[in-house]
Design an enzyme around this catalytic site. Structure first.
Site, short mmCIF file in Angstrom:
data_model
loop_
_atom_site.label_atom_id
_atom_site.label_comp_id
_atom_site.label_asym_id
_atom_site.label_seq_id
_atom_site.Cartn_x
_atom_site.Cartn_y
_atom_site.Cartn_z
N GLU A 57 0.64 -1.24 0.08
CA GLU A 57 -0.04 -0.14 -0.09
C GLU A 57 1.03 1.14 0.16
O GLU A 57 0.59 2.33 -0.68
CB GLU A 57 -0.94 -0.06 1.06
CG GLU A 57 -1.73 -1.07 1.20
CD GLU A 57 -1.54 -2.42 2.16
OE1 GLU A 57 -2.28 -3.24 2.59
OE2 GLU A 57 -0.27 -2.65 2.14
N CYS A 88 -2.68 -3.63 6.98
CA CYS A 88 -2.39 -3.74 8.15
C CYS A 88 -2.70 -2.31 8.75
O CYS A 88 -3.36 -1.51 8.14
CB CYS A 88 -0.88 -3.93 8.32
SG CYS A 88 0.12 -2.44 7.73
#
Length: 134
Positions: A57, A88
């Protein structure tokens, strides 16, 4: 805006195959739809100093800004088997600022919003409130 979830997943799978994950053997790919229609991607990049690993990401958000910026509308993140993978905690914070509470995240069972993944998220609005900026 129409979201091509199959296309986002395919882009995430394609970039996942370029991940550098020699330590965990856990490649990850991410693909995000930008509000102007672009698709940006990122893959995880590990390091022998485990704490400085770059999540997929993070790479995707870097590509977002390197190619003109904008707001993320939707994102698909996949593991090495091509299955949906939720971001996460650190990446949830990163994505909150780039897409906001209504950004959609691909998940098993259907997309979820960032607000569902990061309730009461902290972002620019909270900083502005502290500094008295409207």
């Amino acid at each position: 805006m129409e979201i091509d979830w199959d296309g986002l997943r395919a882009a995430a799978v394609a970039v996942m195959h370029r991940a550098y994950a020699p330590y965990s053997k856990f490649p990850v790919g991410a693909a995000g739809l930008v509000d102007d229609g672009r698709v940006v991607v990122g893959c995880n990049v590990e390091n022998a100093a485990y704490g400085v690993v770059l999540c997929a990401e993070c790479g995707m958000v870097s590509q977002l800004h390197a190619t003109g910026g904008g707001r993320l509308v939707a994102m698909a993140c996949v593991n090495g088997d091509g299955d949906p993978l939720l971001p996460c905690g650190r990446c949830r914070q990163l994505l909150w600022e780039q897409g906001g509470p209504r950004m959609l995240i691909d998940a098993e069972g259907g997309p979820v919003t960032m607000a569902e993944l990061l309730p009461r998220g902290f972002g620019p609005a909270e900083l502005a409130a502290v500094h008295g900026i409207e």
